[in-house]
Enzyme design. Structure first.
Site, mmCIF file in Angstrom:
data_model
loop_
_atom_site.group_PDB
_atom_site.id
_atom_site.type_symbol
_atom_site.label_atom_id
_atom_site.label_comp_id
_atom_site.label_asym_id
_atom_site.label_seq_id
_atom_site.Cartn_x
_atom_site.Cartn_y
_atom_site.Cartn_z
ATOM 1 N N HIS A 48 44.300 39.867 41.046
ATOM 2 C CA HIS A 48 43.821 39.355 42.326
ATOM 3 C C HIS A 48 42.766 38.273 42.156
ATOM 4 O O HIS A 48 42.030 37.966 43.105
ATOM 5 C CB HIS A 48 43.257 40.506 43.167
ATOM 6 C CG HIS A 48 44.296 41.476 43.617
ATOM 7 N ND1 HIS A 48 45.356 41.135 44.427
ATOM 8 C CD2 HIS A 48 44.448 42.809 43.357
ATOM 9 C CE1 HIS A 48 46.107 42.198 44.658
ATOM 10 N NE2 HIS A 48 45.584 43.223 44.016
ATOM 11 N N ARG A 73 43.076 43.041 33.132
ATOM 12 C CA ARG A 73 44.148 43.454 34.033
ATOM 13 C C ARG A 73 45.085 42.277 34.274
ATOM 14 O O ARG A 73 44.697 41.294 34.898
ATOM 15 C CB ARG A 73 43.590 43.953 35.362
ATOM 16 C CG ARG A 73 44.708 44.384 36.315
ATOM 17 C CD ARG A 73 44.193 45.148 37.515
ATOM 18 N NE ARG A 73 43.542 44.304 38.513
ATOM 19 C CZ ARG A 73 43.234 44.713 39.754
ATOM 20 N NH1 ARG A 73 43.516 45.950 40.126
ATOM 21 N NH2 ARG A 73 42.618 43.903 40.593
ATOM 22 N N ASP A 87 47.864 39.413 21.728
ATOM 23 C CA ASP A 87 47.679 38.400 20.690
ATOM 24 C C ASP A 87 46.405 37.591 20.921
ATOM 25 O O ASP A 87 45.781 37.112 19.971
ATOM 26 C CB ASP A 87 48.889 37.462 20.629
ATOM 27 C CG ASP A 87 50.080 38.071 19.920
ATOM 28 O OD1 ASP A 87 49.947 39.190 19.381
ATOM 29 O OD2 ASP A 87 51.156 37.437 19.892
ATOM 30 N N GLU A 152 48.566 53.821 42.274
ATOM 31 C CA GLU A 152 47.970 53.396 43.537
ATOM 32 C C GLU A 152 48.967 53.403 44.692
ATOM 33 O O GLU A 152 48.914 52.567 45.593
ATOM 34 C CB GLU A 152 47.336 52.013 43.375
ATOM 35 C CG GLU A 152 48.183 51.023 42.604
ATOM 36 C CD GLU A 152 47.402 49.799 42.147
ATOM 37 O OE1 GLU A 152 46.365 49.483 42.758
ATOM 38 O OE2 GLU A 152 47.844 49.142 41.193
ATOM 39 N N ASP A 178 44.965 50.145 47.542
ATOM 40 C CA ASP A 178 46.421 50.121 47.680
ATOM 41 C C ASP A 178 46.946 51.481 48.105
ATOM 42 O O ASP A 178 47.895 51.565 48.892
ATOM 43 C CB ASP A 178 47.068 49.681 46.366
ATOM 44 C CG ASP A 178 46.963 48.183 46.148
ATOM 45 O OD1 ASP A 178 47.694 47.440 46.823
ATOM 46 O OD2 ASP A 178 46.153 47.753 45.317
#
Length: 260
Positions: A48, A73, A87, A152, A178
């Protein structure tokens, strides 16, 4: 020489509470300030917030120089982006919108090298291996990766026990906003029905022996989750913290300089 030690993962395994802050301003200066604030972990958000791979790497570099630990995230739990983030040097991932054990297993596969997983073997090009300066990175990387999944939705809560049974999942994070929307309480994460569902889920996660986590600005809910055994709790968001403070500053200045 093995892969870098993931002290955040070790703390969760030991049951030591880790207090965190969300970074959504996508600004390295803010990350640098936040990294010196004293939080145990900082979440670099790309779901977000307008972060991309390059800005995430810059955040990782900044946080690495501090005592805080980085959690990343991604916008979605896809193998290709997980490969890039690992990586790039991310060792702890928080994957959003996990609804089934099948999804959870695919995420485990994505962070694991063959023959047990599908993570691409390109460590010679990777920041994670210090560009091949860590000779046994391929053999040791898996032990230091911390995989956290977000449950969620009502579907996710219904499948929570199955998700918790997936080997390789280190912790489960409950997303109140959520979940509230899916329960019919959009914009009302503080509704009693939502809090009840959240606390029930936290209890189930802890009972299953996994790390339980949450992001909430509600201090009472923070305390309740801690009391149930939650071990990674985010208590602030840089966006809302700045917005709240700057608005209060403007109002204070206006009241002081433009008295009624």
């Amino acid at each position: 020489m093995p892969a870098p030690h993931n002290s955040f993962k070790a703390a969760l395994q030991e049951g030591n509470l880790q207090i965190g802050c969300w970074l959504g301003l996508a600004e390295p200066y803010v990350a640098e300030i936040s990294a010196s604030a004293g939080f145990d972990w900082l979440l670099i958000d790309a779901e977000h917030a307008p972060n991309d791979l390059r800005s995430i790497i810059r955040h990782l570099q900044i946080i690495a120089a501090s005592d805080s630990q980085a959690v990343v995230r991604p916008p979605i739990g896809e193998t290709w982006i997980i490969k890039q983030l690992l990586d790039a040097g991310a060792q702890t991932l928080l994957i959003p919108m996990v609804d089934t054990a099948e999804q959870a297993q695919k995420l485990v596969d994505a962070v694991t090298y063959p023959p047990h997983g599908v993570r691409g073997v390109g460590s010679a090009l990777a920041r994670a291996s210090n560009f091949a300066a860590i000779p046994d990175y391929l053999q040791s990387a898996g032990d230091e990766i911390c995989l956290l999944v977000q449950v969620e939705s009502c579907k996710g809560l219904a499948a929570l026990d199955e998700i918790l049974a997936v080997e390789g999942i280190d912790g489960v994070f409950i997303g109140p906003s959520d979940l509230a929307a899916d329960m019919g309480f959009i914009g009302q994460a503080g509704a009693s029905e939502v809090k009840k569902a959240v606390l029930s889920a936290i209890g189930r996660i802890v009972t299953a022996g996994k790390a339980a986590g949450i992001l909430t600005l509600d201090r009472d809910l923070q305390s309740s989750c801690r009391d149930l055994g939650a071990t990674f709790i985010a208590t602030e968001i840089d966006v809302t913290l700045f917005a709240r403070s700057i608005r209060q500053a403007a109002q204070s200045a206006s009241t002081h300089l433009r008295p009624a």
